[in-house]
Write a protein that holds these residues in place. Structure first.
Motif, PDB file in Angstrom:
ATOM      1  N   UNK A  59      35.088  26.370 -18.807  1.00  0.00           N
ATOM      2  CA  UNK A  59      33.800  26.116 -18.921  1.00  0.00           C
ATOM      3  C   UNK A  59      33.143  26.290 -17.536  1.00  0.00           C
ATOM      4  N   UNK A  60      31.739  26.666 -17.832  1.00  0.00           N
ATOM      5  CA  UNK A  60      31.003  26.875 -16.470  1.00  0.00           C
ATOM      6  C   UNK A  60      30.849  25.807 -15.609  1.00  0.00           C
ATOM      7  N   UNK A  61      30.529  26.003 -14.230  1.00  0.00           N
ATOM      8  CA  UNK A  61      30.395  25.203 -13.194  1.00  0.00           C
ATOM      9  C   UNK A  61      29.113  25.257 -12.572  1.00  0.00           C
ATOM     10  N   UNK A  62      28.942  23.917 -11.836  1.00  0.00           N
ATOM     11  CA  UNK A  62      27.597  23.779 -11.413  1.00  0.00           C
ATOM     12  C   UNK A  62      27.711  24.018 -10.043  1.00  0.00           C
ATOM     13  N   UNK A  63      26.807  24.757  -9.332  1.00  0.00           N
ATOM     14  CA  UNK A  63      26.595  25.063  -7.717  1.00  0.00           C
ATOM     15  C   UNK A  63      26.510  23.702  -7.148  1.00  0.00           C
ATOM     16  N   UNK A  69      24.058  26.635 -13.038  1.00  0.00           N
ATOM     17  CA  UNK A  69      25.296  26.490 -13.783  1.00  0.00           C
ATOM     18  C   UNK A  69      25.535  28.178 -13.755  1.00  0.00           C
ATOM     19  N   UNK A  70      26.864  28.303 -13.425  1.00  0.00           N
ATOM     20  CA  UNK A  70      27.538  29.659 -13.368  1.00  0.00           C
ATOM     21  C   UNK A  70      28.839  29.784 -14.021  1.00  0.00           C
ATOM     22  N   UNK A  71      28.936  30.916 -14.624  1.00  0.00           N
ATOM     23  CA  UNK A  71      30.298  31.232 -15.114  1.00  0.00           C
ATOM     24  C   UNK A  71      31.319  32.076 -14.572  1.00  0.00           C
ATOM     25  N   UNK A  72      32.463  32.141 -14.784  1.00  0.00           N
ATOM     26  CA  UNK A  72      33.443  33.089 -14.207  1.00  0.00           C
ATOM     27  C   UNK A  72      33.333  34.386 -14.525  1.00  0.00           C
ATOM     28  N   UNK A  76      37.364  38.053 -11.618  1.00  0.00           N
ATOM     29  CA  UNK A  76      37.881  37.004 -10.653  1.00  0.00           C
ATOM     30  C   UNK A  76      39.132  36.359 -11.179  1.00  0.00           C
ATOM     31  N   UNK A  77      40.126  36.039 -10.372  1.00  0.00           N
ATOM     32  CA  UNK A  77      41.361  35.636 -10.679  1.00  0.00           C
ATOM     33  C   UNK A  77      41.061  33.979 -10.914  1.00  0.00           C
ATOM     34  N   UNK A  78      42.103  33.479 -11.642  1.00  0.00           N
ATOM     35  CA  UNK A  78      41.901  32.044 -12.080  1.00  0.00           C
ATOM     36  C   UNK A  78      41.911  31.137 -10.732  1.00  0.00           C
ATOM     37  N   UNK A  79      42.874  31.687  -9.892  1.00  0.00           N
ATOM     38  CA  UNK A  79      43.282  30.861  -8.475  1.00  0.00           C
ATOM     39  C   UNK A  79      41.820  30.888  -7.773  1.00  0.00           C
ATOM     40  N   UNK A  80      41.062  31.978  -7.671  1.00  0.00           N
ATOM     41  CA  UNK A  80      39.757  32.264  -6.922  1.00  0.00           C
ATOM     42  C   UNK A  80      38.610  31.342  -8.016  1.00  0.00           C
ATOM     43  N   UNK A  81      38.705  31.241  -9.097  1.00  0.00           N
ATOM     44  CA  UNK A  81      37.736  30.656  -9.574  1.00  0.00           C
ATOM     45  C   UNK A  81      37.992  29.179  -9.692  1.00  0.00           C
ATOM     46  N   UNK A  82      39.196  28.772  -9.534  1.00  0.00           N
ATOM     47  CA  UNK A  82      39.362  27.208  -9.076  1.00  0.00           C
ATOM     48  C   UNK A  82      39.050  26.823  -7.739  1.00  0.00           C
ATOM     49  N   UNK A  83      39.000  27.512  -7.051  1.00  0.00           N
ATOM     50  CA  UNK A  83      38.422  27.336  -5.611  1.00  0.00           C
ATOM     51  C   UNK A  83      36.929  27.599  -5.237  1.00  0.00           C
ATOM     52  N   UNK A  84      36.580  28.175  -6.170  1.00  0.00           N
ATOM     53  CA  UNK A  84      35.058  28.513  -6.151  1.00  0.00           C
ATOM     54  C   UNK A  84      33.940  27.241  -6.368  1.00  0.00           C
ATOM     55  N   UNK A  85      33.032  27.149  -5.499  1.00  0.00           N
ATOM     56  CA  UNK A  85      32.166  26.116  -5.511  1.00  0.00           C
ATOM     57  C   UNK A  85      30.622  26.411  -5.807  1.00  0.00           C
ATOM     58  N   UNK A  86      30.480  27.461  -5.059  1.00  0.00           N
ATOM     59  CA  UNK A  86      29.058  27.920  -5.100  1.00  0.00           C
ATOM     60  C   UNK A  86      28.739  29.028  -6.178  1.00  0.00           C
ATOM     61  N   UNK A  87      27.331  29.359  -6.596  1.00  0.00           N
ATOM     62  CA  UNK A  87      27.089  30.284  -7.422  1.00  0.00           C
ATOM     63  C   UNK A  87      27.084  31.590  -6.792  1.00  0.00           C
ATOM     64  N   UNK A  88      26.598  31.725  -5.559  1.00  0.00           N
ATOM     65  CA  UNK A  88      26.789  32.949  -4.818  1.00  0.00           C
ATOM     66  C   UNK A  88      26.943  32.587  -3.460  1.00  0.00           C
ATOM     67  N   UNK A  89      26.926  33.872  -2.836  1.00  0.00           N
ATOM     68  CA  UNK A  89      27.400  33.959  -1.211  1.00  0.00           C
ATOM     69  C   UNK A  89      26.149  33.259  -0.524  1.00  0.00           C
ATOM     70  N   UNK A  90      25.037  33.498  -0.902  1.00  0.00           N
ATOM     71  CA  UNK A  90      23.782  32.773  -0.213  1.00  0.00           C
ATOM     72  C   UNK A  90      23.831  31.432  -0.257  1.00  0.00           C
ATOM     73  N   UNK A  91      24.015  30.764  -1.400  1.00  0.00           N
ATOM     74  CA  UNK A  91      24.533  29.354  -1.451  1.00  0.00           C
ATOM     75  C   UNK A  91      25.233  28.961  -0.324  1.00  0.00           C
ATOM     76  N   UNK A  92      26.461  29.849  -0.616  1.00  0.00           N
ATOM     77  CA  UNK A  92      27.513  29.229   0.221  1.00  0.00           C
ATOM     78  C   UNK A  92      27.232  29.157   1.759  1.00  0.00           C
ATOM     79  N   UNK A  93      26.331  30.310   2.183  1.00  0.00           N
ATOM     80  CA  UNK A  93      25.875  30.437   3.462  1.00  0.00           C
ATOM     81  C   UNK A  93      24.873  29.196   3.993  1.00  0.00           C
TER      82      UNK A  93
END
Length: 100
Positions: A59-63, A69-72, A76-93
Motif C-alpha cells: 500500500x502507498x505511504x503518507x509522507x 501519498x507516495x508509492x514504493x 527499492x528493496x522491501x527492507x528499505x521501503x519499510x524504513x522509508x518515512x518521507x516521499x523525497x530527500x527534500x522532505x527528509x532534509x
C-alpha cells in the motif's frame, strides 16, 4: 524391431544373442519425459517456461513532512521501503533540520 535375447520368441541359448526381427512392439518406458511424449503435445507448454518473481502489492505511504501519498519505487528493496518515512530527500532534509 530388433530384439536382443530371448523375449519369449527364441529358445534360450548359451551363446551371444543374435538380433532378430519380430513383430512385437514393446511399450516405451514410462519416464518423466517419455510419459509426457505419449500425451498430446498441448499439455507440455508449461515445461521450460520460467515464471518471474511475484510482485508484492504494497500500500502507498503518507509522507510525515508534507502529507503527500507516495508509492514504493520498483528498484527499492522491501527492507528499505519499510524504513522509508518521507516521499523525497527534500522532505527528509526539512524534517531533519527542524529536529535540530
Amino acid at each position: 524391431m530388433r530384439v536382443y535375447g530371448n523375449c519369449g520368441t527364441m529358445p534360450h541359448t548359451g551363446s551371444r544373442p543374435v538380433p532378430t526381427l519380430t513383430g512385437i512392439k514393446h511399450p516405451p518406458k514410462a519416464t518423466a519425459l517419455g510419459a509426457d511424449l505419449l500425451k498430446d503435445p498441448g499439455h507440455i507448454d508449461h515445461i521450460g517456461k520460467k515464471r518471474g518473481p511475484r510482485a508484492k502489492i504494497v500500500p502507498p505511504k503518507t509522507c510525515l513532512q508534507c502529507g503527500a501519498e507516495f508509492n514504493k519505487p520498483p528498484n527499492l528493496s522491501s527492507y528499505n521501503w519499510g524504513r522509508r518515512e518521507f516521499c523525497s530527500v527534500a522532505c527528509s532534509n526539512i524534517s531533519r533540520k527542524a529536529a535540530r
